[in-house]
Design a protein around this motif. Structure first.
Motif, PDB file in Angstrom:
ATOM      1  N   LYS A 120      40.321  34.791  35.104  1.00 38.23           N
ATOM      2  CA  LYS A 120      39.231  35.037  36.050  1.00 38.23           C
ATOM      3  C   LYS A 120      38.603  36.370  35.675  1.00 38.23           C
ATOM      4  O   LYS A 120      39.242  37.418  35.727  1.00 38.23           O
ATOM      5  N   VAL A 152      35.704  39.114  36.533  1.00 36.61           N
ATOM      6  CA  VAL A 152      34.956  39.541  37.717  1.00 36.61           C
ATOM      7  C   VAL A 152      33.847  40.512  37.327  1.00 36.61           C
ATOM      8  O   VAL A 152      34.083  41.474  36.585  1.00 36.61           O
ATOM      9  N   PHE A 175      29.573  39.947  44.083  1.00 37.26           N
ATOM     10  CA  PHE A 175      30.487  39.807  42.956  1.00 37.26           C
ATOM     11  C   PHE A 175      30.404  38.382  42.422  1.00 37.26           C
ATOM     12  O   PHE A 175      30.150  37.443  43.175  1.00 37.26           O
ATOM     13  N   ASP A 176      30.612  38.230  41.142  1.00 40.34           N
ATOM     14  CA  ASP A 176      30.679  36.922  40.502  1.00 40.34           C
ATOM     15  C   ASP A 176      32.055  36.786  39.879  1.00 40.34           C
ATOM     16  O   ASP A 176      32.486  37.664  39.118  1.00 40.34           O
ATOM     17  N   GLU A 177      32.760  35.711  40.208  1.00 37.60           N
ATOM     18  CA  GLU A 177      34.068  35.417  39.624  1.00 37.60           C
ATOM     19  C   GLU A 177      33.918  34.187  38.741  1.00 37.60           C
ATOM     20  O   GLU A 177      33.474  33.134  39.209  1.00 37.60           O
ATOM     21  N   GLN A 178      34.270  34.336  37.477  1.00 38.88           N
ATOM     22  CA  GLN A 178      34.146  33.235  36.525  1.00 38.88           C
ATOM     23  C   GLN A 178      35.519  32.861  36.000  1.00 38.88           C
ATOM     24  O   GLN A 178      36.292  33.728  35.587  1.00 38.88           O
ATOM     25  N   ALA A 181      40.835  39.612  36.673  1.00 37.84           N
ATOM     26  CA  ALA A 181      41.582  39.547  37.929  1.00 37.84           C
ATOM     27  C   ALA A 181      42.835  38.687  37.815  1.00 37.84           C
ATOM     28  O   ALA A 181      43.818  38.943  38.501  1.00 37.84           O
ATOM     29  N   GLU A 182      42.790  37.677  36.965  1.00 38.84           N
ATOM     30  CA  GLU A 182      43.930  36.781  36.791  1.00 38.84           C
ATOM     31  C   GLU A 182      43.997  36.310  35.349  1.00 38.84           C
ATOM     32  O   GLU A 182      42.970  36.181  34.688  1.00 38.84           O
TER      33      GLU A 182
END
Length: 92
Positions: A7, A9, A23-26, A69-70
């Motif tokens: 992920k 961010v 925020f954009d989480e991809q 983030a992950e």
């Protein structure tokens, strides 16, 4: 080589930044020989894809890379394999 789900961010800042934080989480697939290499590749991808542009009001919009983030190693890719799950509990 293994597959990882990461992920990435980004923070989106428009104009002077005096707006509600965005925020954009991809979720991205990364192929690497280990978690360290996967993290490096994901970080490099996040940094490369940070960009700026002018919106319709001629304000600069910045997509700022925040962090990874992950990072999760995936099992063998196959039909129906779960890539992501999120349980959310709302107040009301």
């Amino acid at each position: 080589m293994d597959w990882y789900l990461t992920k990435i961010v980004y923070r989106i800042v428009c104009g002077d930044g005096h707006h509600r934080p965005q925020f954009d989480e991809q979720l991205r697939l990364i192929q690497a020989s280990g978690s360290s290499e996967a993290f490096e590749k994901a970080t490099s991808l996040g940094q490369q894809e940070a960009f700026s542009f002018l919106n319709h009001k001629q304000q600069i919009v910045h997509w700022q890379f925040i962090n990874i983030a992950e990072l999760n190693k995936l099992p063998v890719l196959d039909n129906g394999v779960e890539l992501y799950s999120r349980v959310e509990e709302a107040d009301h």
